[in-house]
Design a protein around this motif. Structure first.
Motif: not given
Length: 864
Positions: A64, A68, A71, A262, A265-266, A269, A272-273, A594
């Protein structure tokens, strides 16, 4: 007279140094100086579970943080603005350029035609001259993207995934046809900095210049191409505040653009999810190993209490209270637990560094190993609470037992309940364990289900043990002595039944669940497929060539069933006027909101659908735009008949009213869509077509490779996706997921074996007593072994039957509720696992018994 002589005062008895917890810790530490004999399984179980949780959470933290920190590299800038079907307009690009430096890429699927060597589906990424603006593109041979992709004598350059070279038997320097453009594959792609942001594709990557893409004629009206503009903020204005200002200005000034936005910072996504979800799953697997190991902790503590009976009696005879005795030995147990937890933390903290070292060159993720104190603290808390939950009740039973009863307990265990204070500590520790699992869960619903299932399994196993003991007590005595003794051993005072049922039942349940999950995963995309699944999907069929394309398929696949429908891509921007990003959708339907979705229009209901509610529109309908939606949206999105939704298609927001809901049979692999609009909704809008061909006759004039080669020649803009290839790509992911599940769950299986061994070892003293008495009375080795084997087998069979049922239920829940695939009720693997578990139980038990029988009775009877 002499004064009376006073008697001399007795010397004061020195008070023990320290009181309360300090004294308890000192005495506990003194006792531990004699060694940790008997705590091996205890320490191993805690270390194993804590290590699993610490390793998973630490690795997730490193990943993670890598996402980040990297990114900007993953995204290719500070922010990315994506559009489907079209490029940004000059006004939209000017808006972005006011905030920073802009670079663009285009991604789409296409066909690489290598002539006689065949054709293959490729995932095209067309880049501009500044690519990559952030990060490094690595190729073999090395070179800059601008140099390798430049046009030379009318031939454009390409950088291809090694898979494409292998699939078409090509080498660097060979030329393929991409649409109308000739492309020379000048290098093999080693890595691209923004690979994760592009997601998973069905074909190998092919990098081209945007000039090559335009020359290919693949950019037709309605083509499924995604344009992404990356904005890199100026160095003097790259703060989070400047980024937030860019996003706010885009939402305010370009609300109709239909961008999917996007930021750094994401950057990924969805990825990451998925990382967070899989981390939660693996953490629960680690917690399962810890809970299974907790049974070993309880067995070890019971054995410890039994071995310390003389110590308890001595302390009480010297005036120690029951509470003091429990405190001293609880401190001793928790010190041992801390030792096991420390081992687990050390191994778990080292795991990410070992992973980073071992996979430094092959790991495609921005992973950097790091010490994660918070995650390690949570793992330690799991371990301490588990040790306390499983240790406090066995220790608490010694509080009120008088000295005489402690000595008598050698023959008949005391059955009184612990005091309420120990029950309260047990309840508080158990609630704390559940609270930690719930509080740090990514999806609390899954954590709640896990807590409920775990509690139910432990309770059921305890009830089954009691029921088995009650049944054995009431069963008529058989005439065969060994069977009669085995039956009596099941319910005798201090019987192994509760421990064995708990440890073996948990182990078999876990093995069975894994077996059911494994067979469901492996068969989902093979044997469970419908017999009439399409052979090919064809994308980007231009409207002007639709008739010619149908004739082509009729020649190539005579008698095959062909279905063709219009197709566009659109993104839901709002439901009933509420922005999509503010809608709390269920896990099962969140994906609909999404990004962009495939949409179509139709006068009649698509095949593979049936009306769930509402009415279908007439074929000649001319009123307000209507939409038919997947019936799962009723609960997943809170939609109902008459609600409105707005989709952005080709830069235009179109609002339609929900006319009906459909139940869709997705497993047919036919053409179907979550959203189907009335034909008047997109009248005159440019679009392409999607088609499938289903071969009903096994015999065909040409093979699949020949069909794809001829298609690439006749219709260079059309993309063919062979269903078999797509399923193989998905199968690779599924196989990797299954391997990860099996690997992580093996820790819990190892814990089950440790617990089983510990449970049998905990009864070793009673077995030693029995065996010595029986040998003294003339019992043969065969008689003793057969009676114990029957006892272990009987307990094992009952536990295994429960484990099979519980494992099937758990497997069904994971497969249908979490993985959302069909459950395959094939018990073959589960039965084999249960049989092996029973055999191991009998084997472990008899090995211990053989060691006992090899000793002479006299020396042991003197020490009993």
């Amino acid at each position: 007279m002499h004064a009376p002589v006073k008697p001399a005062a007795a010397d004061p008895v020195p008070a023990p140094r320290g009181t309360g917890l300090k004294l308890a810790l000192r005495l506990a530490w003194r006792d531990l100086r004699g060694g940790l004999r008997g705590f091996g399984v205890f320490i191993a179980c805690l270390a194993l579970g804590v290590m699993a949780i610490a390793a998973v959470s630490s690795a997730s933290r490193g990943l993670s943080e890598g996402l980040g920190r990297e990114g900007r590299r993953i995204l290719g800038g500070d922010a990315a603005f994506s559009l489907i079907h079209r490029e940004p307009t000059p006004e939209e690009r000017a808006f972005l350029e006011r905030h920073g430096t802009v670079s663009t890429i285009a991604t789409l699927r296409g066909m690489a035609n290598a002539g006689e060597k065949g054709a293959a589906l490729v995932e095209i990424k067309a880049v501009d001259g500044s690519y990559p603006t952030i990060g490094e593109l690595r190729s073999d041979p090395a070179g800059s993207a601008a140099e390798l992709l430049a046009a030379r004598d009318g031939v454009y350059g390409g950088i291809a995934d090694p898979v494409l070279f292998g699939r078409l038997d090509l080498k660097p320097g060979d030329i393929v046809q991409i649409g109308s453009a000739r492309v020379q594959l000048r290098a093999s792609l080693v890595s691209e900095p923004d690979k994760i942001a592009a997601g998973v594709g069905f074909g190998p990557r092919l990098l081209l210049s945007q000039e090559a893409l335009r020359a290919s004629d693949l950019l037709q009206p309605g083509s499924l191409v995604r344009w992404t503009a990356r904005v890199t903020l100026p160095e003097n204005a790259s703060s989070d505040a400047a980024l937030d200002q860019l996003l706010a200005d885009a939402a305010r000034e370009q609300a109709q653009a239909g961008w999917e936005i996007r930021s750094r910072s994401n950057a990924a996504p969805n990825f990451q999810r998925n990382v967070e979800r899989f981390t939660q799953f693996l953490t629960l697997v680690g917690l399962t190993a810890l809970l299974v190991g907790g049974v070993g902790v309880a067995n070890a503590v019971r054995r410890f209490v039994e071995a310390k009976k003389l110590d308890f009696a001595t302390l009480k005879a010297l005036g120690a209270t029951g509470g003091k005795v429990v405190t001293i030995h609880l401190a001793e147990v928790m010190l041992v637990a801390a030792f096991g937890i420390a081992i687990g933390l050390a191994l778990g903290a080292a795991a990410p560094f070992a992973l980073a070292y071992a996979l430094a060159d092959s790991l495609p993720l921005p992973f950097e190993a790091t010490l994660a104190p918070g995650e390690l603290g949570i793992a330690a808390l799991y371990g301490l609470l588990t040790a306390l939950v499983f240790a406090i009740i066995p220790l608490g039973r010694a509080h009120d037992v008088p000295v005489s009863a402690l000595f008598r307990d050698q023959i008949e265990p005391d059955r009184r309940r612990p005091r309420w204070i120990y029950l309260a500590i047990f309840g508080a520790a158990l609630a704390g364990l559940g609270g930690v699992a719930l509080g740090f869960a990514y999806e609390r619903r899954i954590a709640l289900i896990y807590i409920g299932v775990a509690g139910a399994v432990f309770l059921l196993l305890r009830l089954i043990a009691w029921g088995l003991m009650a049944l054995a007590r009431r069963t008529p005595r058989p005439r065969r002595p060994s069977l009669r003794m085995a039956l009596a051993n099941i319910y005798r005072p201090g019987a192994l039944t509760p421990s064995l049922v708990l440890s073996l039942g948990l182990g078999v349940a876990l093995l069975s669940a894994l077996a059911f999950i494994d067979v469901s995963l492996s068969r989902q995309l093979t044997q469970s497929l419908p017999k009439t699944a399409p052979s090919f999907f064809f994308l980007d069929i231009p409207n002007a060539q639709a008739g010619a394309f149908d004739e082509f398929l009729a020649r190539q696949r005579p008698g095959a069933a062909v279905e063709r429908v219009p197709m566009m891509r659109g993104r839901i921007t709002s439901l009933n006027g509420v922005p999509a990003e503010q809608i709390k959708a269920s896990e099962q339907m969140a994906w609909v909101l999404e990004g962009d979705r495939g949409i179509t229009y139709a006068a009649t209901m698509p095949e593979g659908s049936r009306l769930a509610s509402g009415e279908w529109w007439p074929a000649d309908y001319k009123g307000e735009p209507l939409v038919s939606f997947d019936a799962r949206a009723i609960e997943g999105l809170g939609l109902k008949l008459g609600d409105t939704l707005t989709v952005n298609v080709l830069g235009r927001n179109i609002t339609a009213r929900v006319s009906n809901f459909r139940n869709i049979e997705w497993r047919s692999l036919g053409i179907n869509f979550v959203m189907v609009f009335s034909p008047n909704t997109f009248a005159g809008a440019p679009h392409t077509n999607l088609a499938t061909v289903t071969v009903t006759d096994a015999a065909s004039p040409t093979g699949d490779a020949a069909l794809m080669r001829q298609l690439a020649i006749a219709f260079p803009a059309v993309t063919a996706v062979r269903v078999k290839d797509a399923l193989e790509a998905v199968n690779v992911i599924v196989a990797q997921l299954a391997s990860a599940i099996r690997g992580a769950s093996s820790l819990a299986i190892v814990a089950s074996l440790l617990v089983l061994a510990g449970a049998l070892a905990a009864g070793q003293r009673a077995r030693l007593y029995d065996a010595m008495i029986l040998k003294t009375l003339g019992a043969t080795r065969r008689f003793i072994l057969s009676s114990y084997a029957l006892e272990y087998a009987g307990i094992g069979v009952v536990s295994a039957l429960f484990g099979l049922v519980a494992g099937a239920a758990a497997g069904w829940g994971v497969v249908t509720q979490v993985m959302k695939i069909e459950f395959v009720p094939d018990p073959t693997g589960a039965i084999l696992a249960a049989t092996a578990a029973v055999a191991v139980t009998v084997m472990f038990g008899l090995i211990g018994t053989l060691q006992i029988l090899s000793k002479a009775p006299a020396s042991h009877l003197r020490n009993l």
